[in-house]
Design a protein around this motif. Structure first.
Motif: not given
Length: 233
Positions: A103-115, A123-125, A130-132
């Motif tokens: 469940i955590f990994l799935s939510s992190y994948c969504v966060v990565i897509i939104m980022n 996420l931009r702030s 934001w830093n690579w």
């Protein structure tokens, strides 16, 4: 009685001041006048040349396109990893703790897509995402956790010895390692100051778009003024 000098005609004499223009000279003058380009036509040519030479381009540079392609690949890999988590629920054994990790990994994948799409201001702030360099560490960590959490390391050392569907296991492991590679690339690009270069490229593109928009608006205003002037005349 002698004729005055102005009355004398001499075909071989040159035209002097006070005498009528000769045929050849008048024809050359009239030809220059008749073939002179109209003022409107000359202005149109100058405007066309100015437009072709000085108008800012609205197209992205090659480096800008490469950066966008890299973001697109990252989004696709994050989507594949999200699908891999769903597949692991069907084909892999898991307990309560592993279910929470999925469940955590799935939510992190969504966060990565939104980022990557830059949809959320939070996420931009965020300095972490934001830093690579820290972003790369985060992505690589997600990939490694996905490999470890999905139990894709058989004791015999061969993936085809797993008691599950081999194709599904291969898909899960491939998506996980691809996310790990993307994280490493983000770290390397961040250390090479590619993010600073990307920021300059994007700012330059925005400035060119704004300048082109201003030129277009000025052209519309000038055209509207000419139409109003013509209607009033």
């Amino acid at each position: 009685m002698d004729n005055p000098g102005w009355a004398n005609t001499n075909d071989g004499a040159t035209d002097e001041e006070g005498q009528p223009l000769s045929n050849s000279k008048s024809q050359s003058v009239f030809s220059r006048v008749s073939f002179a380009p109209p003022l409107a036509t000359a202005n149109n040519i100058i405007e066309a040349e100015t437009d072709n030479n000085t108008q800012p381009s609205y197209q992205r540079t090659c480096s800008h396109k490469l950066f966008r392609l890299f973001k697109l690949i990252t989004i696709l890999i994050a989507a594949l990893l999200l699908i891999a988590q769903v597949i692991s629920l069907v084909y892999l054994p898991f307990d309560g703790v592993e279910l929470q990790l999925k469940i955590f990994l799935s939510s992190y994948c969504v966060v990565i897509i939104m980022n990557e799409l830059e949809w959320w201001d939070a996420l931009r702030s965020s300095p972490l995402l934001w830093n690579w360099v820290p972003r790369g560490y985060f992505y690589a960590f997600i990939g490694v956790v996905s490999v470890e959490e999905n139990n894709l390391k058989p004791s015999s050392g061969a993936l085809n010895t797993l008691p599950i569907d081999y194709t599904a296991a291969l898909f899960i492991e491939t998506a996980s390692w691809m996310m790990f590679v993307i994280g490493i690339l983000y770290i390397l690009f961040g250390l090479c100051c590619c993010q600073v270069y990307q920021t300059k490229v994007r700012e330059n593109y925005k400035e060119r778009l704004a300048e082109r928009k201003k030129i277009f608006e000025d052209g519309l205003n000038s055209l509207e003024f000419r139409q109003n002037d013509t209607s009033m005349a």
